[in-house]
Design an enzyme around this catalytic site. Sequence first.
Site, PDB file in Angstrom:
ATOM      1  N   ASP A 142      -1.992  -8.463   5.838  1.00  0.00           N
ATOM      2  CA  ASP A 142      -2.614  -7.900   4.639  1.00  0.00           C
ATOM      3  C   ASP A 142      -1.579  -7.799   3.503  1.00  0.00           C
ATOM      4  O   ASP A 142      -0.455  -7.363   3.731  1.00  0.00           O
ATOM      5  CB  ASP A 142      -3.150  -6.508   5.011  1.00  0.00           C
ATOM      6  CG  ASP A 142      -4.017  -5.883   3.942  1.00  0.00           C
ATOM      7  OD1 ASP A 142      -4.617  -6.615   3.143  1.00  0.00           O
ATOM      8  OD2 ASP A 142      -4.101  -4.632   3.942  1.00  0.00           O
ATOM      9  N   HIS A 185      -7.689   1.139  -4.246  1.00  0.00           N
ATOM     10  CA  HIS A 185      -7.148   1.406  -2.909  1.00  0.00           C
ATOM     11  C   HIS A 185      -7.021   2.919  -2.730  1.00  0.00           C
ATOM     12  O   HIS A 185      -6.674   3.621  -3.672  1.00  0.00           O
ATOM     13  CB  HIS A 185      -5.735   0.814  -2.769  1.00  0.00           C
ATOM     14  CG  HIS A 185      -5.714  -0.672  -2.506  1.00  0.00           C
ATOM     15  ND1 HIS A 185      -4.995  -1.522  -3.290  1.00  0.00           N
ATOM     16  CD2 HIS A 185      -6.284  -1.432  -1.536  1.00  0.00           C
ATOM     17  CE1 HIS A 185      -5.131  -2.762  -2.811  1.00  0.00           C
ATOM     18  NE2 HIS A 185      -5.912  -2.725  -1.756  1.00  0.00           N
ATOM     19  N   HIS A 224     -11.373  -5.285  -1.652  1.00  0.00           N
ATOM     20  CA  HIS A 224     -10.359  -4.307  -1.231  1.00  0.00           C
ATOM     21  C   HIS A 224     -10.729  -2.954  -1.818  1.00  0.00           C
ATOM     22  O   HIS A 224     -11.431  -2.881  -2.822  1.00  0.00           O
ATOM     23  CB  HIS A 224      -8.982  -4.698  -1.777  1.00  0.00           C
ATOM     24  CG  HIS A 224      -8.349  -5.846  -1.053  1.00  0.00           C
ATOM     25  ND1 HIS A 224      -7.152  -5.749  -0.393  1.00  0.00           N
ATOM     26  CD2 HIS A 224      -8.759  -7.122  -0.888  1.00  0.00           C
ATOM     27  CE1 HIS A 224      -6.846  -6.920   0.134  1.00  0.00           C
ATOM     28  NE2 HIS A 224      -7.807  -7.782  -0.146  1.00  0.00           N
ATOM     29  N   GLY A 225     -10.195  -1.894  -1.228  1.00  0.00           N
ATOM     30  CA  GLY A 225     -10.449  -0.566  -1.779  1.00  0.00           C
ATOM     31  C   GLY A 225     -11.885  -0.154  -1.581  1.00  0.00           C
ATOM     32  O   GLY A 225     -12.490   0.475  -2.443  1.00  0.00           O
ATOM     33  N   ASN A 239     -12.094  -4.651   3.204  1.00  0.00           N
ATOM     34  CA  ASN A 239     -10.935  -4.011   3.803  1.00  0.00           C
ATOM     35  C   ASN A 239     -11.153  -2.506   3.908  1.00  0.00           C
ATOM     36  O   ASN A 239     -11.480  -1.862   2.912  1.00  0.00           O
ATOM     37  CB  ASN A 239      -9.693  -4.277   2.942  1.00  0.00           C
ATOM     38  CG  ASN A 239      -9.225  -5.709   3.053  1.00  0.00           C
ATOM     39  OD1 ASN A 239     -10.000  -6.610   3.363  1.00  0.00           O
ATOM     40  ND2 ASN A 239      -7.944  -5.927   2.799  1.00  0.00           N
TER      41      ASN A 239
HETATM   42 ZN    ZN Z   1      -5.928  -4.189  -0.243  1.00  0.00          ZN
END
Ligand code: ZN
Length: 286
Positions: free
Chosen positions: A80, A178, A208-209, A230
């Site tokens: 990642d 995030h 993401h986040g 994620n």
């Molecule tokens: Zn990330």
Amino acid sequence: MLTTGKVILDVANEHRFAVPAFNISDYAMFNGIIEISEEKNAPVILGIHPDEVQHVGVDMIAAVTQRAHRSTVPIAIHWDHGANYDQILTAIHSGFTSVMIDGSMLPFKENVAISKKVVHAAHAVGLSVEGELGTIGMTDSQAEEGSDAIIYTDPEDALAFVESTGVDSLAVAIGTYHGIYPKTLKPELRLDLLKQIKDTISIPLVLHGGSNNPDDEVAEAVKLGINKINISSDIKVAYHMKMREVLADQSVREPLIIQPPCIEAMKVVAGQMIELFDTAGKASLY
Ligand SMILES: [Zn+2]
């Protein structure tokens, strides 16, 4: 079975569901994530951030790989937020099947250059590559890297980026941060922008986040073409909230007494994600 990120995500893209990428930096949590994925018959991506690799030690990857090989569901082991080329070589060397190169904080041209170089090396040895364009926010110092302000992904730039780098999937910035959102920050996804990006590029898209965004927005994002989400903060909060409760009993000391209820609490949250992302039962498509 152990497979690549590309194999897992291409099927998700074709069938319009999203695969959770759970961040792992603890062996008990790792086992719990495998268990819930197998119980739900759901493909899964194990995301390990460079800081987490440093914490658990690279030798743990051999055990993760071995467990993945005999799993009943497809599993990819994903590096990642790779920050540089050297990290990608470490990932290749230690058995990862998928890597992310995060050049999102670099100028466009430099992001293209490093991502292309990583694709060249990773594809040569059968690993898949996730790139990132646009910047994802960060809520606090414990969150993964990001910026205070989100720079939304531009669809035309995304197309140029994918064509010139050859990445297998792309992380896009559509309004997530995030970490855990402070009360003053209202999570809101730009679903209109997501739709534009999906209409422009054909490879799997990554969010993401994803912790803290409202369930209905996340479900809609999956319908609109997000294929990997994620998840880090949400499962870690569930695990350690339970651990605080268990440790209130001053007499406990054995990990095998302390950890199982925490794993169960984490599995409940992970299981909800698997359902929300429409991943349950999808292992049968592979
Ligand atoms: Zn990330």
